[in-house]
Design a protein around this motif. Structure first.
Motif, PDB file in Angstrom:
ATOM      1  N   GLU A   1     -47.049  42.665  80.928  1.00  0.00           N
ATOM      2  CA  GLU A   1     -46.225  43.650  80.726  1.00  0.00           C
ATOM      3  C   GLU A   1     -45.026  43.879  81.755  1.00  0.00           C
ATOM      4  N   LEU A   2     -44.053  43.821  81.171  1.00  0.00           N
ATOM      5  CA  LEU A   2     -42.505  43.649  81.895  1.00  0.00           C
ATOM      6  C   LEU A   2     -42.062  44.882  81.985  1.00  0.00           C
ATOM      7  N   SER A   3     -41.591  45.459  83.340  1.00  0.00           N
ATOM      8  CA  SER A   3     -41.100  46.586  83.687  1.00  0.00           C
ATOM      9  C   SER A   3     -39.912  46.767  82.926  1.00  0.00           C
TER      10      SER A   3
ATOM     11  N   GLY B   1     -53.501  50.011  85.526  1.00  0.00           N
ATOM     12  CA  GLY B   1     -53.830  50.062  84.066  1.00  0.00           C
ATOM     13  C   GLY B   1     -52.699  49.438  83.202  1.00  0.00           C
ATOM     14  N   ASN B   2     -51.487  49.803  83.695  1.00  0.00           N
ATOM     15  CA  ASN B   2     -50.278  49.426  82.922  1.00  0.00           C
ATOM     16  C   ASN B   2     -49.071  49.333  83.962  1.00  0.00           C
ATOM     17  N   LYS B   3     -47.883  48.855  83.315  1.00  0.00           N
ATOM     18  CA  LYS B   3     -46.809  48.587  84.036  1.00  0.00           C
ATOM     19  C   LYS B   3     -46.119  49.854  84.897  1.00  0.00           C
TER      20      LYS B   3
ATOM     21  N   ASP C   1     -49.634  43.715  86.563  1.00  0.00           N
ATOM     22  CA  ASP C   1     -50.215  44.915  87.054  1.00  0.00           C
ATOM     23  C   ASP C   1     -50.772  45.001  88.430  1.00  0.00           C
TER      24      ASP C   1
END
Lengths: 460, 158
Positions: free
Chosen positions: A113-115, B93-95, B137
């Motif tokens: 997941e890229l920021s 859980g997420n970015k 993460d």
């Protein structure tokens, strides 16, 4: 770096402005570019490269569109648009696409997941408008690279808009003189925006967060919650826009307004002419009209509206709730255009405003709840089936603690307060300045007390 | 047909973009390792377990992070209030959550620097070398004489 931070207001801004005002002539542009890069790099230095690449690429392609043979113009335009959208898609939609494919075929497509680079949606759309305007011969390409960098990277509207078009500030880019009166007007805009953000929006956020995180709510509690969010998102985003416009004025620029008291609208179509004006006009001019707008058959007109609104929703975030939010507005606009138009016109103004606010508040449920079960649960609570009752002790608690804030918000949603302040400025400048100083002091106190709180629209 | 100058520039820009995106993609990547596995591996270090293992209450107290917002965490902090030695690894859980946790960790570092800035020369030296970063993460805060060893061990895991 965010505008509503102690560091920005009391360290970065004064030092930057001092240098900007001391440096003469075109040297101001270099100061502005360096300041913008520093501002951007403060949070995520690795994405500064992307910002610079975007400026270099679009500057070069603007000139190329002007110089290339006629037969390759279209190809160059498509190439530029595809590269810009690819960059946006890579950071914003890539994971969403893989997750969506995975959920359809019930497989797991792993991915990092890229920021999201701050402001990527805003500066990509800004640069796209420049390229498309050059292609359509509405503007000449900017020959000076520094001037183009000022347009593409200027920090006031970099992170969360407005999506300023090159055509609107073309002449200002060449000459943007600063003056003390204009600085004063800019500072007034900035303080007003800051107050909207930290005094109103951030406190409204606490109410909505508390209500939406509860396991179950009564009907009225859910309505208080979504009312708080409705006000929060307006004061958060319009506060940012005011601050951006104010900073622009301090730097010698005049940006177009991005909000025009949207909660006074008498129908949904009018709401969207008053809310996030720069985005609405972008989609109108670069998607809706090229698709044929309303000068096509009814089925194609319906298609055009739904396509534009699905894309508007998707622009806000790589998540299905935003698509649903966009389509919801597309359907409402179709309903108003083909069914409700005459009926609405015959109703009293206050009924039309209640209708619009009702539609908008329902819309914010789709926007604020990121999952379909979450949306269903919140709507279910607002309309009864999932509610724990009509009202309970929590309802009265949130009403009691929020009522003063809500009343201030309702007053601040209307132009009267601003009009009175402008009159006061003409009558008694000292009192007006004193009010601004008090607002700044209050906002500073809130910033010191509260934790880090970025703007909602900065995430887009 | 000769290759035009503009084609060369366009190709160079696309190659640059591709290289940059590959770099971003790989540098921000992290394996999905359960926090239990990370804890088991990290706790094999005596320098870590010499500190006190902290719970969700301490996570909220020192970092304003609710454990329910995380996918797990490992938090060790020295008992002595005069020590700046501590190690926190949080899995988000997420970015978006990871970014919030990183901001919380950065705020904690700033707060520590404010506390020890006036008198704690040794503490300030350690805080100056503290590792406050995120990858994928995961977000971590590592401070102490053994912080770089903890950092290396953790990097091997993700």
């Amino acid at each position: 770096m965010v505008f509503s931070s102690i560091f920005f207001i009391f360290c970065f801004l004064p030092i930057f402005m001092l240098i900007y005002y001391l440096v003469p002539g075109k040297g101001k542009d270099i100061v502005l570019i360096i300041g913008s890069l520093l501002f951007y790099a403060w949070g995520e230095p690795k994405y500064v490269i992307l910002l610079i690449f975007s400026a270099v690429f679009n500057y070069f392609m603007g000139l190329e569109l002007n110089d290339c043979p006629e037969e390759s113009r279209r190809l160059n335009m498509v190439f530029t648009v595809v590269v810009n959208l690819f960059i946006l898609g890579f950071f914003k939609y890539y994971a969403f696409l893989l997750d969506s494919i995975g959920s359809v075929f019930r497989i797991t497509l792993s991915h990092p997941e890229l920021s999201l680079p701050i402001g990527i949606s805003f500066y990509t759309f800004k640069n796209l408008s420049y390229i498309l305007d050059v292609y359509n011969d509405k503007i000449d390409p900017e020959p000076n690279f520094l001037t183009f960098c000022v347009y593409s990277m200027m920090f006031p509207h970099m992170a969360a808009g407005p999506i300023v078009r090159y055509a609107d500030i073309e002449h200002q880019l060449v000459r943007h003189p600063v003056s003390i009166p204009k600085f004063g007007v800019g500072a007034e805009y900035f303080i007003k925006g800051l107050a909207k953000k930290v005094i109103l929006a951030d406190n409204l956020a606490v109410i909505y967060a508390a209500i939406s995180s509860r396991g179950s709510n009564a009907v009225l509690t859910a309505w208080i919650g979504i009312f708080a969010y409705t006000m929060q998102i307006y004061f958060d985003f319009s506060g940012y826009s005011d601050m951006a416009i104010g900073l622009g004025k301090m730097l010698g620029f005049d940006f177009l307004k991005n909000f025009d008291y949207p909660y006074l609208s008498e129908n949904v179509a009018e709401f969207w002419r008053r809310w996030h004006i720069s985005l609405g006009s972008w989609f109108r001019d670069y998607i809706y009209i090229p698709l044929g707008g309303n000068r096509v058959s009814v089925p194609k007109h319906i298609r055009n509206i739904l396509v534009v609104w699905a894309l508007t929703g998707l622009w806000h975030g790589a998540s299905w709730n935003f698509v649903l939010w966009g389509v919801y507005y597309g359907l409402l606009l179709l309903l108003e255009k083909f069914v409700l138009g005459n009926v609405l016109d015959s109703l009293p103004v206050f009924v039309r405003r209640i209708y619009t606010m009702f539609c908008v508040m329902i819309g914010w449920v789709f926007f604020s709840q990121t999952s379909f079960p979450g949306i269903a649960k919140y709507l279910g609570t607002m309309f009864g089936p999932a509610a724990s009752g009509f009202a309970d002790t929590a309802t009265f608690y949130y009403f009691r603690t929020g009522i003063v804030l809500f009343v201030i918000c309702i007053i601040a949603c209307r132009p009267n307060l601003q009009n009175q302040f402008r009159k006061l400025m003409k009558r008694n400048m000292a009192v007006a300045i004193a009010i601004d100083v008090i607002l700044l002091a209050l906002a500073t106190a809130f910033m010191v007390y509260n934790s880090y709180s970025p703007f909602l629209y900065q995430q887009f | 047909m000769p290759i035009s100058k503009s084609l060369i520039i366009k190709t160079a820009m696309i190659l640059f973009l591709a290289a940059y995106l590959v770099l971003i993609y790989t540098s921000d990547n992290a394996k999905n390792v359960p926090m239990d596995d990370i804890a088991a591996q990290m706790e094999s270090s005596d320098t870590l377990t010499a500190m006190q293992k902290r719970d969700k209450g301490d996570l909220q107290r020192y970092y304003s992070i609710m454990d329910t917002d995380t996918d797990g965490f490992l938090f060790y902090k020295d008992v002595s209030p005069m020590s700046v030695n501590e190690m926190l690894i949080v899995k988000a859980g997420n970015k978006s959550d990871a970014e919030k946790f990183l901001e919380a960790a950065e705020a904690h570092l700033e707060s520590q620097e404010n506390v020890f800035g006036a008198y704690g020369t040794d503490q300030m030296a350690l805080l100056g070398d503290a590792s406050v970063e995120s990858r994928g993460d995961y977000v971590w805060y590592m401070c102490g004489p053994d912080a770089s060893a903890w950092h290396d061990a953790f990097m091997k895991l993700i």
